[in-house]
Design a protein around this motif. Sequence first.
Motif, PDB file in Angstrom:
ATOM      1  N   TRP A   7      28.213 -21.695  -7.394  1.00 62.43           N
ATOM      2  CA  TRP A   7      28.103 -20.920  -6.158  1.00 62.43           C
ATOM      3  C   TRP A   7      28.702 -21.650  -4.970  1.00 62.43           C
ATOM      4  O   TRP A   7      29.215 -21.042  -4.039  1.00 62.43           O
ATOM      5  N   PHE A   8      28.602 -22.978  -4.964  1.00 61.58           N
ATOM      6  CA  PHE A   8      29.043 -23.797  -3.838  1.00 61.58           C
ATOM      7  C   PHE A   8      29.905 -24.943  -4.335  1.00 61.58           C
ATOM      8  O   PHE A   8      29.780 -25.371  -5.472  1.00 61.58           O
ATOM      9  N   LYS A  10      31.175 -28.902  -3.025  1.00 58.43           N
ATOM     10  CA  LYS A  10      30.875 -29.961  -2.064  1.00 58.43           C
ATOM     11  C   LYS A  10      32.143 -30.307  -1.284  1.00 58.43           C
ATOM     12  O   LYS A  10      33.185 -30.554  -1.873  1.00 58.43           O
ATOM     13  N   TYR A  15      28.179 -28.353   1.777  1.00 58.91           N
ATOM     14  CA  TYR A  15      28.480 -27.387   0.732  1.00 58.91           C
ATOM     15  C   TYR A  15      29.021 -26.106   1.354  1.00 58.91           C
ATOM     16  O   TYR A  15      28.496 -25.627   2.349  1.00 58.91           O
ATOM     17  N   PRO A  17      30.416 -22.016   0.355  1.00 54.86           N
ATOM     18  CA  PRO A  17      30.350 -20.999  -0.693  1.00 54.86           C
ATOM     19  C   PRO A  17      31.643 -20.958  -1.505  1.00 54.86           C
ATOM     20  O   PRO A  17      32.742 -21.086  -0.965  1.00 54.86           O
ATOM     21  N   GLY A  22      27.281 -17.376  -3.660  1.00 52.33           N
ATOM     22  CA  GLY A  22      27.169 -18.353  -2.582  1.00 52.33           C
ATOM     23  C   GLY A  22      27.218 -17.706  -1.216  1.00 52.33           C
ATOM     24  O   GLY A  22      26.454 -18.051  -0.322  1.00 52.33           O
ATOM     25  N   TYR A  26      24.620 -17.745   1.787  1.00 50.62           N
ATOM     26  CA  TYR A  26      25.094 -18.468   2.972  1.00 50.62           C
ATOM     27  C   TYR A  26      25.066 -17.615   4.239  1.00 50.62           C
ATOM     28  O   TYR A  26      24.697 -18.096   5.306  1.00 50.62           O
ATOM     29  N   THR A  66      20.328 -26.623   1.412  1.00 52.32           N
ATOM     30  CA  THR A  66      20.921 -27.756   0.704  1.00 52.32           C
ATOM     31  C   THR A  66      20.367 -27.843  -0.713  1.00 52.32           C
ATOM     32  O   THR A  66      21.111 -28.119  -1.656  1.00 52.32           O
ATOM     33  N   ALA A  69      22.080 -25.158  -2.706  1.00 56.60           N
ATOM     34  CA  ALA A  69      23.476 -25.505  -2.932  1.00 56.60           C
ATOM     35  C   ALA A  69      23.627 -26.616  -3.974  1.00 56.60           C
ATOM     36  O   ALA A  69      24.541 -26.556  -4.803  1.00 56.60           O
ATOM     37  N   THR A  70      22.757 -27.598  -3.960  1.00 56.95           N
ATOM     38  CA  THR A  70      22.855 -28.672  -4.948  1.00 56.95           C
ATOM     39  C   THR A  70      22.507 -28.173  -6.343  1.00 56.95           C
ATOM     40  O   THR A  70      23.074 -28.638  -7.334  1.00 56.95           O
ATOM     41  N   HIS A  72      23.140 -25.182  -7.478  1.00 55.18           N
ATOM     42  CA  HIS A  72      24.148 -24.220  -7.925  1.00 55.18           C
ATOM     43  C   HIS A  72      25.581 -24.692  -7.643  1.00 55.18           C
ATOM     44  O   HIS A  72      26.461 -23.880  -7.395  1.00 55.18           O
ATOM     45  N   SER A  73      25.791 -25.987  -7.692  1.00 56.28           N
ATOM     46  CA  SER A  73      27.167 -26.484  -7.514  1.00 56.28           C
ATOM     47  C   SER A  73      27.511 -27.441  -8.627  1.00 56.28           C
ATOM     48  O   SER A  73      26.707 -27.815  -9.436  1.00 56.28           O
TER      49      SER A  73
END
Length: 73
Positions: A7-8, A10, A15, A17, A22, A26, A66, A69-70, A72-73
Amino acid sequence: MARRVKWFKKVRGSYLPNSWQGWVTYIPFVSFLVASFVLVDRSSHSISDTLLGIFPQWIAATVVMTWVATRHS
């Protein structure tokens, strides 16, 4: 086994999208930041009132975003 979509991605310690999922998470996050600033700033009498009013909300929202995002990245 299905390929897991990230989704994201870095970018410089943050992060951004990378897929529609994402962006779906977002956009409400950014909307919340803007709306909370406008609502707090409307009733504040100084810059310090505004900062003290939005700081806890923004920190909590950023921690949650965050974390998402962590994961899904």
